[in-house]
Scaffold this motif. Structure first.
Motif, mmCIF file in Angstrom:
data_model
loop_
_atom_site.group_PDB
_atom_site.id
_atom_site.type_symbol
_atom_site.label_atom_id
_atom_site.label_comp_id
_atom_site.label_asym_id
_atom_site.label_seq_id
_atom_site.Cartn_x
_atom_site.Cartn_y
_atom_site.Cartn_z
ATOM 1 N N CYS A 270 6.052 -55.561 112.365
ATOM 2 C CA CYS A 270 4.801 -55.559 111.599
ATOM 3 C C CYS A 270 3.601 -55.448 112.539
ATOM 4 O O CYS A 270 2.638 -54.711 112.269
ATOM 5 N N THR A 273 3.416 -51.925 113.844
ATOM 6 C CA THR A 273 2.957 -51.010 112.802
ATOM 7 C C THR A 273 1.459 -51.142 112.581
ATOM 8 O O THR A 273 0.731 -50.144 112.459
ATOM 9 N N GLN A 274 0.973 -52.385 112.556
ATOM 10 C CA GLN A 274 -0.463 -52.604 112.353
ATOM 11 C C GLN A 274 -1.267 -52.132 113.554
ATOM 12 O O GLN A 274 -2.319 -51.500 113.407
ATOM 13 N N ALA A 277 -1.545 -48.406 113.623
ATOM 14 C CA ALA A 277 -2.506 -47.887 112.643
ATOM 15 C C ALA A 277 -3.937 -47.933 113.181
ATOM 16 O O ALA A 277 -4.785 -47.159 112.749
ATOM 17 N N ASP A 350 10.396 -44.835 108.011
ATOM 18 C CA ASP A 350 9.162 -45.150 107.299
ATOM 19 C C ASP A 350 8.738 -46.580 107.655
ATOM 20 O O ASP A 350 9.180 -47.554 107.035
ATOM 21 N N ARG A 352 5.910 -48.129 107.319
ATOM 22 C CA ARG A 352 5.113 -48.812 106.287
ATOM 23 C C ARG A 352 6.022 -49.385 105.206
ATOM 24 O O ARG A 352 5.773 -50.476 104.679
ATOM 25 N N LYS A 353 7.068 -48.672 104.869
ATOM 26 C CA LYS A 353 7.982 -49.142 103.824
ATOM 27 C C LYS A 353 8.642 -50.450 104.220
ATOM 28 O O LYS A 353 8.774 -51.378 103.409
ATOM 29 N N SER A 356 5.185 -52.844 106.804
ATOM 30 C CA SER A 356 3.741 -52.928 106.568
ATOM 31 C C SER A 356 3.406 -54.274 105.910
ATOM 32 O O SER A 356 4.085 -54.679 104.964
#
Length: 356
Positions: A270, A273-274, A277, A350, A352-353, A356
């Motif tokens: 997480c 991923t953050q 972004a 994926d 985000r799937k 996220s």
């Protein structure tokens, strides 16, 4: 060798395209291998399929518990005989492990389903009320004997072909310690696989250690920070998502165990991923550069009944683990067919799937 020339019209000749493809280095994979007891035989199958494909190159191998065993077995086997040696080393170890459980502890269900017998389940539940000092006062360890028989630790420490990252949990502080290839010993692997309700804590450098799955299952950040390769393949054994958690006591208990042993991985991913972004090209920070280069991939383990439930993680039963191995092979071959071309180019999972 003379560089082939471009054609008169400015396009690349077939020979020039071939020359460039030969000069281009093969993309390398970093492997993040999750632990899960006997379910690690699924990862054995995944690794066997990857090793059988000459396109696949490795740099870093990270794991906790059974994931650490698979990482070290792959590296040790490669030392002994390259790809074929790694495949043989994994097969020999898991085959030997499959002989450790007496047949009377296993019950055959419908079809290919196998599980612990009622007596075995009762023993497991009963053992939770006792400490390792009471259950195993002599600290007997068939796993340690297997490790010493199958792994050449001296050669591995001095000539390891890959970067190794083995996770163990410092019992006094709850902190993760990541052991590197030059530190790998039987004690390190016993620490990474030490379930404290069953085994005595393993003391290393004066500190007691428990299973690495409690603090990282598996550690991903070393692959991002300490490896040059930018592609990380996640090989997970616990489902990240479930459509139905069940309502029985056993189903709830199983899902709690899955969440517990995956929580640190999910939290770590997480954060990646953050951060990804918010990372921006052109920034001077090394973290931004590494994040922007990182590409994540994952072998799909969804909808596999063999990996559901915690009781079968104790099922060191040869037919069961062979079935897991074949399923791991199949899932890895599917990934190679559909997603391997993404390696070196783009993330194929994926994020985000799942994170996220």
């Amino acid at each position: 060798m003379t560089t082939p020339k471009r054609q008169a019209d400015g396009t690349d000749s077939t020979l020039l395209r071939l020359w460039r493809s030969l000069r281009k280095p093969r993309p390398r994979l970093n492997l993040a291998l999750q632990g899960g007891g006997s379910h690690g035989a699924f990862t054995w199958g995944v690794l066997d399929a990857l090793l059988a494909d000459p396109r696949v190159e490795f740099e870093g191998l990270s794991g906790s518990s059974a994931g650490a065993l698979n990482a070290v077995l792959l590296a040790d086997g490669w030392c002994k005989g390259g790809r074929d040696g790694a495949r043989k080393g994994l097969a020999d170890f898991w085959t030997a492990l499959g002989t450790q459980m007496p047949p009377g502890m296993v019950v055959q269900g419908d079809g290919d389903n196998v599980n612990l017998s009622a007596v075995s389940r009762a023993l497991v539940n009963w053992a939770a009320y006792f400490s390792p000092d009471q259950l195993n006062p002599l600290a007997l360890s068939p796993l340690r004997d297997l490790l010493n028989r199958h792994i050449d630790f001296d050669r591995l420490r001095s000539h390891c072909p890959f970067k190794l990252f083995v996770g163990a949990t410092q019992a006094n502080t709850g902190k993760l310690r990541v052991f590197r290839e030059q530190e790998i010993t039987p004690d390190v692997l016993m620490a990474s696989t030490c379930l404290p309700r069953v085994h005595h804590a393993v003391t290393i450098d004066g500190q007691p250690y428990w299973d690495g799955g409690y603090s990282a299952n598996p550690p991903v950040f070393p692959l991002l920070y300490d490896c040059n390769a930018s592609d990380i393949l996640l090989v997970l054994l616990s489902p990240l998502q479930r459509s139905d958690c069940g309502g029985s006591v056993e189903a709830i208990r199983d899902r709690i165990a899955e969440i517990t042993f995956s929580a640190n991985l999910v939290r770590e991913m997480c954060l990646f991923t953050q951060a990804l972004a918010h990372a921006r090209p052109g920034f001077a920070g090394s973290l931004d550069r590494r994040l922007l280069k990182a590409r994540f991939h994952m072998v799909d383990t969804s909808a596999l009944a063999s990996l559901e439930g915690t009781s079968t993680k104790l099922l060191a039963h040869a037919p069961f683990m062979q079935r897991l191995m074949l399923q791991g092979q199949e899932r890895a071959q599917q990934w190679l067919a559909t997603d391997f071309d993404s390696v070196g180019r783009r993330t194929s999972v994926d994020l985000r799937k799942y994170f996220s």
